[in-house]
Design a protein around this motif. Sequence first.
Motif, PDB file in Angstrom:
ATOM      1  N   ARG A 190      13.949  -4.331  56.952  1.00 57.17           N
ATOM      2  CA  ARG A 190      12.536  -4.078  57.230  1.00 57.17           C
ATOM      3  C   ARG A 190      12.178  -4.462  58.667  1.00 57.17           C
ATOM      4  NH1 ARG A 190      11.508  -0.096  54.212  1.00 57.17           N
ATOM      5  NH2 ARG A 190      12.114  -0.481  52.038  1.00 57.17           N
ATOM      6  N   ASP A 193      12.020  -1.288  60.495  1.00 61.93           N
ATOM      7  CA  ASP A 193      10.784  -0.544  60.241  1.00 61.93           C
ATOM      8  C   ASP A 193       9.637  -1.066  61.098  1.00 61.93           C
ATOM      9  OD1 ASP A 193      12.188   0.859  58.310  1.00 61.93           O
ATOM     10  OD2 ASP A 193      11.537  -0.452  56.686  1.00 61.93           O
ATOM     11  N   THR A 194       9.565  -2.382  61.233  1.00 63.83           N
ATOM     12  CA  THR A 194       8.491  -2.985  62.027  1.00 63.83           C
ATOM     13  C   THR A 194       8.568  -2.552  63.482  1.00 63.83           C
ATOM     14  OG1 THR A 194       8.439  -4.922  60.566  1.00 63.83           O
ATOM     15  CG2 THR A 194       7.456  -5.160  62.755  1.00 63.83           C
TER      16      THR A 194
END
Length: 253
Positions: A190, A193-194
């Motif tokens: 993730r 994604d950030t």
Amino acid sequence: MSSVSTQIIEGNPHLRSLLGWHLQQLGYGVFQSANLTQGQSAFQRLQPDLIILDADLSDGSGLEFCRWLRRQSPVMVLILSTRVTEADIVAGLKAGADDYLPKPFGMQEFLARADALTRRIRNPIPPAYLDYGDLKVDLVQRRVKLKDETIDLTPQEFSLLYVLAQASGLPLSRLELLQRAWPDAIDNPRTVDTHILSLRKKLEVDPRQPNLIQTVRNVGYRFNAEASRKAALAKGTPGAVVSNLRPTAAASS
């Protein structure tokens, strides 16, 4: 033996055949074109590694064709020309040629120059600058410009953009991006994604409908270089075609 794919664009049929024969004896893959019209068509179809280019062809300027080639591919170009002044040689190199050989020339010198370019193909110099139309990436200064405006990226955002761009449009998984773009081992996908979200906010026209950094479902992300190039073309950036390479006798000098 060389595996370099070589295109000879030469108006003199005897010279063209002679050059081709000698290169083939050294293991080069050779195909030949008699003029720029044939040369452009063959180049687009075959995508050679090395082009031997006559500067003085019957249907246009070899230097203009060289400039066109530079907009298409990083192909190596060796120009052959009867124009032998320093100004002529400088003009050829500024047009994008990697080497310039005045006619007449000895066959051993020609083969040595072809071999020198072949070594550069096998051991390419890493690029210092990436140009995707509206988007330009300076790999030395680690700077990014979008539509001539400098974009402030963090070191990690720059590394992520660079890895995506170097993948040539292929999608990369989150794990691959973590391994290639992050200096330290991180096991949280993730995180990617950030940072992708942050990049999109800085680079996309509409981050909610990204066009430059695309999501590939069940895979990861890909860099869509064509999005930036098409935007530049839509604003009127000219593209060269052989039909435009037909100067008058005076203009071709």
